[in-house]
Design a protein around this motif. Structure first.
Motif, mmCIF file in Angstrom:
data_model
loop_
_atom_site.group_PDB
_atom_site.id
_atom_site.type_symbol
_atom_site.label_atom_id
_atom_site.label_comp_id
_atom_site.label_asym_id
_atom_site.label_seq_id
_atom_site.Cartn_x
_atom_site.Cartn_y
_atom_site.Cartn_z
ATOM 1 N N VAL A 123 -3.964 8.666 -2.011
ATOM 2 C CA VAL A 123 -3.852 7.439 -2.117
ATOM 3 C C VAL A 123 -4.997 6.689 -2.942
ATOM 4 C CG1 VAL A 123 -3.308 5.158 -1.069
ATOM 5 C CG2 VAL A 123 -2.326 7.103 -0.162
ATOM 6 N N ASN A 124 -4.877 5.850 -4.035
ATOM 7 C CA ASN A 124 -5.846 5.487 -4.667
ATOM 8 C C ASN A 124 -5.590 3.865 -4.548
ATOM 9 O OD1 ASN A 124 -7.630 7.942 -4.995
ATOM 10 N ND2 ASN A 124 -6.891 8.206 -7.243
ATOM 11 N N ARG A 125 -6.756 3.204 -4.688
ATOM 12 C CA ARG A 125 -6.439 1.674 -4.757
ATOM 13 C C ARG A 125 -7.442 1.320 -6.090
ATOM 14 N NH1 ARG A 125 -8.229 -2.710 -0.234
ATOM 15 N NH2 ARG A 125 -7.843 -4.513 -1.425
ATOM 16 N N ILE A 126 -6.606 0.216 -6.789
ATOM 17 C CA ILE A 126 -7.297 -0.177 -8.005
ATOM 18 C C ILE A 126 -7.507 -1.696 -7.701
ATOM 19 C CG2 ILE A 126 -7.080 -0.576 -10.582
ATOM 20 C CD1 ILE A 126 -5.283 1.942 -10.749
ATOM 21 N N GLN A 127 -8.520 -2.573 -7.849
ATOM 22 C CA GLN A 127 -8.640 -3.667 -7.786
ATOM 23 C C GLN A 127 -8.815 -4.340 -9.208
ATOM 24 O OE1 GLN A 127 -8.878 -5.653 -4.777
ATOM 25 N NE2 GLN A 127 -8.459 -7.422 -6.400
ATOM 26 N N PHE A 128 -7.427 -5.192 -9.729
ATOM 27 C CA PHE A 128 -7.292 -5.428 -10.899
ATOM 28 C C PHE A 128 -8.329 -6.999 -11.084
ATOM 29 C CE2 PHE A 128 -4.069 -2.806 -10.793
ATOM 30 C CZ PHE A 128 -3.905 -1.900 -12.160
ATOM 31 N N THR A 129 -9.160 -7.007 -12.036
ATOM 32 C CA THR A 129 -10.002 -7.913 -12.469
ATOM 33 C C THR A 129 -9.698 -8.347 -13.984
ATOM 34 O OG1 THR A 129 -11.739 -6.597 -12.713
ATOM 35 C CG2 THR A 129 -11.398 -7.697 -10.586
ATOM 36 N N SER A 167 -9.243 2.230 -19.757
ATOM 37 C CA SER A 167 -9.878 3.570 -19.198
ATOM 38 C C SER A 167 -10.288 3.642 -17.880
ATOM 39 C CB SER A 167 -11.166 3.690 -20.169
ATOM 40 O OG SER A 167 -11.903 2.660 -20.110
ATOM 41 N N ASP A 168 -10.719 2.314 -17.265
ATOM 42 C CA ASP A 168 -10.819 2.383 -15.735
ATOM 43 C C ASP A 168 -9.611 2.420 -14.940
ATOM 44 O OD1 ASP A 168 -13.467 1.559 -16.351
ATOM 45 O OD2 ASP A 168 -12.873 -0.644 -16.497
ATOM 46 N N VAL A 169 -8.529 2.976 -15.544
ATOM 47 C CA VAL A 169 -7.283 3.027 -14.708
ATOM 48 C C VAL A 169 -6.777 4.427 -15.022
ATOM 49 C CG1 VAL A 169 -4.770 2.534 -14.626
ATOM 50 C CG2 VAL A 169 -6.332 0.631 -14.742
ATOM 51 N N THR A 170 -6.694 4.750 -16.361
ATOM 52 C CA THR A 170 -6.419 6.287 -16.747
ATOM 53 C C THR A 170 -7.262 7.131 -16.715
ATOM 54 O OG1 THR A 170 -6.585 5.788 -19.110
ATOM 55 C CG2 THR A 170 -4.551 5.005 -18.212
ATOM 56 N N GLY A 171 -8.740 6.762 -17.030
ATOM 57 C CA GLY A 171 -9.798 8.062 -17.222
ATOM 58 C C GLY A 171 -10.134 7.790 -18.389
ATOM 59 N N VAL A 172 -11.288 8.816 -18.577
ATOM 60 C CA VAL A 172 -12.053 8.804 -19.831
ATOM 61 C C VAL A 172 -12.564 10.209 -20.199
ATOM 62 C CG1 VAL A 172 -14.152 7.996 -18.849
ATOM 63 C CG2 VAL A 172 -13.794 7.359 -21.368
ATOM 64 N N ASN A 203 -0.878 10.200 -5.629
ATOM 65 C CA ASN A 203 0.490 9.999 -5.368
ATOM 66 C C ASN A 203 1.074 8.650 -4.941
ATOM 67 O OD1 ASN A 203 -0.434 12.737 -3.372
ATOM 68 N ND2 ASN A 203 1.065 13.022 -4.877
ATOM 69 N N ILE A 204 0.088 7.821 -4.300
ATOM 70 C CA ILE A 204 0.516 6.329 -4.189
ATOM 71 C C ILE A 204 -0.648 5.691 -4.620
ATOM 72 C CG2 ILE A 204 0.928 4.623 -2.578
ATOM 73 C CD1 ILE A 204 2.505 6.614 -0.679
ATOM 74 N N VAL A 205 -0.469 4.977 -5.815
ATOM 75 C CA VAL A 205 -1.538 3.933 -6.436
ATOM 76 C C VAL A 205 -1.331 2.570 -5.925
ATOM 77 C CG1 VAL A 205 -2.568 3.307 -8.538
ATOM 78 C CG2 VAL A 205 -1.728 5.493 -8.301
ATOM 79 N N ILE A 206 -2.253 1.780 -5.240
ATOM 80 C CA ILE A 206 -2.239 0.686 -4.971
ATOM 81 C C ILE A 206 -2.871 -0.226 -5.883
ATOM 82 C CG2 ILE A 206 -2.917 -0.913 -3.227
ATOM 83 C CD1 ILE A 206 -2.992 1.275 -1.086
ATOM 84 N N ARG A 240 3.227 14.719 -8.092
ATOM 85 C CA ARG A 240 4.514 14.305 -7.183
ATOM 86 C C ARG A 240 4.373 14.186 -5.950
ATOM 87 N NH1 ARG A 240 9.008 18.133 -6.298
ATOM 88 N NH2 ARG A 240 10.977 16.856 -6.188
ATOM 89 N N PRO A 241 4.857 13.120 -5.059
ATOM 90 C CA PRO A 241 5.531 12.034 -5.914
ATOM 91 C C PRO A 241 4.632 11.041 -6.517
ATOM 92 C CG PRO A 241 5.489 11.815 -3.512
ATOM 93 C CD PRO A 241 4.976 13.259 -3.839
ATOM 94 N N PHE A 242 5.035 10.121 -7.374
ATOM 95 C CA PHE A 242 4.087 9.240 -7.901
ATOM 96 C C PHE A 242 4.756 7.683 -7.607
ATOM 97 C CE2 PHE A 242 2.784 6.765 -11.632
ATOM 98 C CZ PHE A 242 1.531 6.479 -11.384
ATOM 99 N N THR A 243 3.826 7.058 -7.024
ATOM 100 C CA THR A 243 4.352 5.413 -6.973
ATOM 101 C C THR A 243 3.260 4.607 -6.915
ATOM 102 O OG1 THR A 243 6.397 6.279 -5.247
ATOM 103 C CG2 THR A 243 5.603 4.010 -5.364
ATOM 104 N N VAL A 244 3.665 3.648 -7.791
ATOM 105 C CA VAL A 244 2.579 2.443 -7.817
ATOM 106 C C VAL A 244 3.189 1.179 -6.990
ATOM 107 C CG1 VAL A 244 1.705 0.429 -9.444
ATOM 108 C CG2 VAL A 244 2.059 2.847 -10.285
ATOM 109 N N VAL A 245 2.597 0.817 -6.068
ATOM 110 C CA VAL A 245 2.690 -0.393 -5.149
ATOM 111 C C VAL A 245 1.649 -1.292 -5.566
ATOM 112 C CG1 VAL A 245 2.780 -1.451 -2.791
ATOM 113 C CG2 VAL A 245 3.299 1.365 -3.291
ATOM 114 N N ALA A 246 2.231 -2.557 -6.319
ATOM 115 C CA ALA A 246 1.339 -3.393 -6.783
ATOM 116 C C ALA A 246 1.475 -4.581 -6.391
ATOM 117 C CB ALA A 246 1.624 -3.581 -8.577
ATOM 118 N N THR A 247 0.584 -5.496 -6.144
ATOM 119 C CA THR A 247 0.566 -6.730 -5.596
ATOM 120 C C THR A 247 0.337 -7.866 -6.642
ATOM 121 O OG1 THR A 247 -1.598 -6.930 -4.854
ATOM 122 C CG2 THR A 247 -0.196 -5.827 -3.373
#
Length: 340
Positions: free
Chosen positions: A84-90, A96-101, A121-124, A159-166
């Protein structure tokens, strides 16, 4: 003596090495119980979140700040033994901060790919609509094709891959509305709503001295989660139910109060979600009722009402919800015979 459906399911599971239906259903109950030990009084939201994960989709949690959107996403991620990874969107977050570089390795004298947080697997995605449209669009390929392309090289996702976005309502300051193409990538959108008085008292009592997330851990492994998803994929959907789902989607495209109806992708995701809901509720086949209960969360955020229709109400979500309820009521419900 005729075999029961459960006996046939058990035998198929033993022969293939996969989970039996009863085992898969039991695992879904354990996940729900674990999440509800933290998220009080939100059974429908918890079930919908798990439904989306098991259907291989992505979930959009939209509501005002402070009602538990991120807590639900984190608790669900903790309950399954997946990465599980978490991305704080600002506003200053880059794609590139999301996908990689690609980073230059001075020792090897070549560029090496450094994966971003999307590789999980689960991206918050916390407060996704606070990021710029350019950064939001970085999720499009990963959500639809389960892959990321950087500098001409394509990298498959786990796999599996799910984005749970707020996200906060678009009327909130400092937000960017998700475009139609982005919203269509999300299988479902739900709102948490305020807790009941008793649930709020329980929240205050439990969090006074500790974080409830610290008291729980994974109740299934990532391999078990994958096998539950495979059980969901194999769940029977009769031709009558398939035609019923198509009829509901087509009704939105012909409705005079809508300038954008449900896409074919939404019909596919409606049926996938219905399969997952059936397994969660202990059915080995999909009922029209499963489809009915998913119409609003799966189709509602994809529809766009005409300006004329919205002139009578200032609440677009309430208008679209009522419109979908009318479509469901007007569409003939098929008779379903379980596969033998």
């Amino acid at each position: 003596m005729t075999d029961t459906t459960a006996q046939r399911s058990d035998r198929r599971g033993e022969e293939s090495g996969d989970l039996t239906f009863d085992e898969a259903h039991d695992l879904t109950r354990r996940i729900i119980a674990n999440v509800e030990s933290v998220i009080s009084g939100k059974t429908d939201a918890v079930r919908m979140a798990l439904t989306v994960v098991l259907a291989g989709g992505h979930l959009l949690l939209e509501d005002v700040p402070g009602v538990g959107k991120t807590m639900l996403a984190r608790t669900l991620g903790t309950s399954v033994g997946s990465k599980v990874n978490r991305i704080q969107f600002t506003p200053d977050l880059l794609p590139s901060d999301v996908t990689g570089v690609s980073v230059y390795n001075q020792v090897e004298r070549r560029f090496e790919f450094s994966p971003g947080p999307i590789f999980a697997n689960i991206v918050i995605g916390d407060e996704i609509n606070r990021a710029s449209p350019k950064t939001q669009s970085a999720l499009l390929e990963s959500m639809e094709e389960r892959q990321v392309t950087v500098d001409g090289t394509t990298y498959p996702l786990a796999r599996p891959f799910t984005v749970v976005a707020t996200q906060n309502p678009i009327e909130m300051e400092g937000t960017y509305a998700l475009p139609e193409a982005q919203r269509d990538r999300f299988m479902a959108r739900i709102s948490m709503g305020y807790p009941s008085a008793d649930a709020e008292v329980a929240i205050l009592t439990r969090r006074e001295t500790s974080n409830p997330l610290d008291a729980i851990g994974p109740v299934v492994t990532n391999d078990q989660l994958v096998r539950v998803i495979e059980t969901v994929t194999a769940t029977y959907v009769s031709p009558a139910v398939t035609h019923y789902a198509v009829a509901l989607a087509r009704a939105t495209r012909a409705h005079p109060d809508l300038r954008l109806g449900a896409s074919p992708r939404s019909t596919l995701q409606l049926v996938r979600a219905a399969r997952a809901l059936a397994v969660i509720e202990g059915y080995e086949f999909v009922l029209p009722d499963h489809v009915d209960r998913l119409v609003v969360p799966v189709l509602g955020h994809r529809l766009v009402a005409t300006n004329k229709a919205l002139g009578h109400t200032g609440d677009s979500d309430a208008f679209l919800s009522a419109l979908l309820d009318d479509i469901v009521a007007a569409t003939p419900v098929p008779s379903v015979v379980p596969r033998t």
